[in-house]
Design a protein around this motif. Structure first.
Motif, mmCIF file in Angstrom:
data_model
loop_
_atom_site.group_PDB
_atom_site.id
_atom_site.type_symbol
_atom_site.label_atom_id
_atom_site.label_comp_id
_atom_site.label_asym_id
_atom_site.label_seq_id
_atom_site.Cartn_x
_atom_site.Cartn_y
_atom_site.Cartn_z
ATOM 1 N N LEU A 1 -0.630 -0.798 -9.293
ATOM 2 C CA LEU A 1 0.117 -0.810 -8.032
ATOM 3 C C LEU A 1 0.178 0.588 -7.433
ATOM 4 O O LEU A 1 0.266 1.578 -8.164
ATOM 5 C CB LEU A 1 1.555 -1.298 -8.260
ATOM 6 C CG LEU A 1 1.748 -2.662 -8.917
ATOM 7 C CD1 LEU A 1 3.239 -2.917 -9.130
ATOM 8 C CD2 LEU A 1 1.136 -3.759 -8.044
ATOM 9 N N ILE B 1 2.278 2.910 -4.384
ATOM 10 C CA ILE B 1 3.424 2.973 -3.466
ATOM 11 C C ILE B 1 3.140 4.065 -2.444
ATOM 12 O O ILE B 1 2.913 5.216 -2.820
ATOM 13 C CB ILE B 1 4.728 3.290 -4.235
ATOM 14 C CG1 ILE B 1 4.979 2.231 -5.314
ATOM 15 C CG2 ILE B 1 5.912 3.390 -3.277
ATOM 16 C CD1 ILE B 1 6.143 2.573 -6.254
ATOM 17 N N ILE C 1 -0.235 -2.957 -2.958
ATOM 18 C CA ILE C 1 0.333 -1.751 -2.350
ATOM 19 C C ILE C 1 1.690 -2.065 -1.746
ATOM 20 O O ILE C 1 1.854 -3.055 -1.025
ATOM 21 C CB ILE C 1 -0.619 -1.196 -1.254
ATOM 22 C CG1 ILE C 1 -1.878 -0.602 -1.915
ATOM 23 C CG2 ILE C 1 0.082 -0.147 -0.398
ATOM 24 C CD1 ILE C 1 -2.914 -0.093 -0.937
ATOM 25 N N LEU C 2 2.670 -1.237 -2.090
ATOM 26 C CA LEU C 2 3.989 -1.296 -1.455
ATOM 27 C C LEU C 2 4.023 -0.166 -0.439
ATOM 28 O O LEU C 2 3.937 1.009 -0.799
ATOM 29 C CB LEU C 2 5.079 -1.105 -2.513
ATOM 30 C CG LEU C 2 6.525 -1.253 -2.049
ATOM 31 C CD1 LEU C 2 6.809 -2.684 -1.606
ATOM 32 C CD2 LEU C 2 7.493 -0.861 -3.164
#
Lengths: 225, 225
Positions: A159, A161, A184-185
């Motif tokens: 992931l 960010i 993806i945040l």
């Protein structure tokens, strides 16, 4: 590591779990964790509903998506329900994440205890600012962005960010994709374009305030979440 | 200041606007603002849908809740649609907010450009830490929490933002309620209890990551927003 697809096997109900239900599962999970911290072993659909502003029927319907965990006269066992929800959300495993952008927002996110508690470990922060590279923030090393791909592959990073200003967000997203992240945040207040294989959740903090002002001007029920 | 209830009058469709629609209106608004920045004067339901991952029909249905702004062969005028959505969300007026908690998260929020851009002005930050009180962060004064009520009443403060650790959140919420705020945006990862007259939106940043992991393990469509 297990095949990630196997984590969806908690769904024993009828078909895939809708997104709206998944977002409520996060709310139930947080409330259940809170109850466990307070020493509670069981709860009921009416208690969960009352605390979160949903009807009993809504709670029962949501939980029925992945089987029946309620017992007559007892209700739900908090620990079993926590385990089942985590399995569905994929957080029964630990996820390695990297953060890009070690400014104020990045620092706040590195200090945010909630990520680790829910199974997300931020293993490094990336920046291009020479005065930040090589430092540690909240125990997390700040690494130069040029090393992202190498680092991500060596550390099973899944992931990313994004905590950079809006104009830099798409370029950072492209680098995260090249580094092989699966999701993806994005905290930058801009829409980023990603290949279909990479999942995206955008966090626009002003949206939350807009939903609050909407709730006030309409004097309706507050949105949840 | 206008009666805030009058701001809901943008709704000319059939009945009140559901919460789920309201949250999508924020997404449309952001995309429209982005198009205007790029010099675009008009858009279409299919363009909005494509950028946000909704079907054309969904976009048209949502926008129909507050009347018809589409023109055959032209589509939607971006500026008119922005004005209409802002009226519904209540952000055609400026809202004064106070932030409580001048730690890393509070600092990041004070530096967040998106609030001001959408009509939210953070007029002061509050803390109890003597080393912070009297300072300025991103041009915003840090004031002692004991002065909250007096300040809020003198400055037409309607919203409170909680950026303190979870154990302090309820006490801060109580003080914000006593100071007369109408809505609270809560970043502390804990449920707070409020009187029915005060609206609440909780922001649990780990929930966004959970929705991302859910989207990855189910390999379904990513949740929006």
């Amino acid at each position: 590591m297990d095949d990630p697809a196997s984590n969806a096997s908690g769904a024993t109900g009828s078909g895939p779990i809708p997104k709206a239900v998944a977002s409520r599962l996060s709310l139930y999970l947080r409330e259940l964790q809170h109850l466990i911290e307070q020493g509670e072993e069981t709860t009921s659909s009416s208690e969960l509903g009352r605390k979160l502003g949903f009807t009993d029927a809504q709670v029962r319907k949501d939980l029925a998506y992945f089987g029946h965990f309620g017992y007559p006269g007892i209700g739900y066992r908090c620990d079993k329900l926590v385990g089942a929800i985590k399995k569905i959300l994929g957080t029964d495993q630990q996820w390695h994440a990297v953060l890009v952008g070690a400014g104020n927002l990045g620092r706040a996110l590195l200090g945010y205890k909630g990520f680790q508690r829910q199974g997300f470990r931020v293993v490094a922060a990336f920046d291009t600012d020479a005065s930040k590279v090589g430092s540690q923030i909240e125990g997390v090393a700040v690494v130069h962005l040029d090393q992202l791909t190498e680092f991500a592959k060596a550390n099973r990073v899944r992931l990313g960010i994004i905590a950079v200003p809006a104009p830099a967000a798409q370029a950072v997203a492209n680098r995260l994709v090249a580094a092989g992240v699966e999701g993806i945040l994005n905290f930058a207040p801009v829409t980023i374009e990603l290949p279909d294989t990479v999942r995206q959740v955008g966090v626009d903090l002003a949206i939350e305030l807009e939903q609050l002002s909407f709730a006030i001007v309409t004097r309706g029920e507050p949105p949840t979440g």
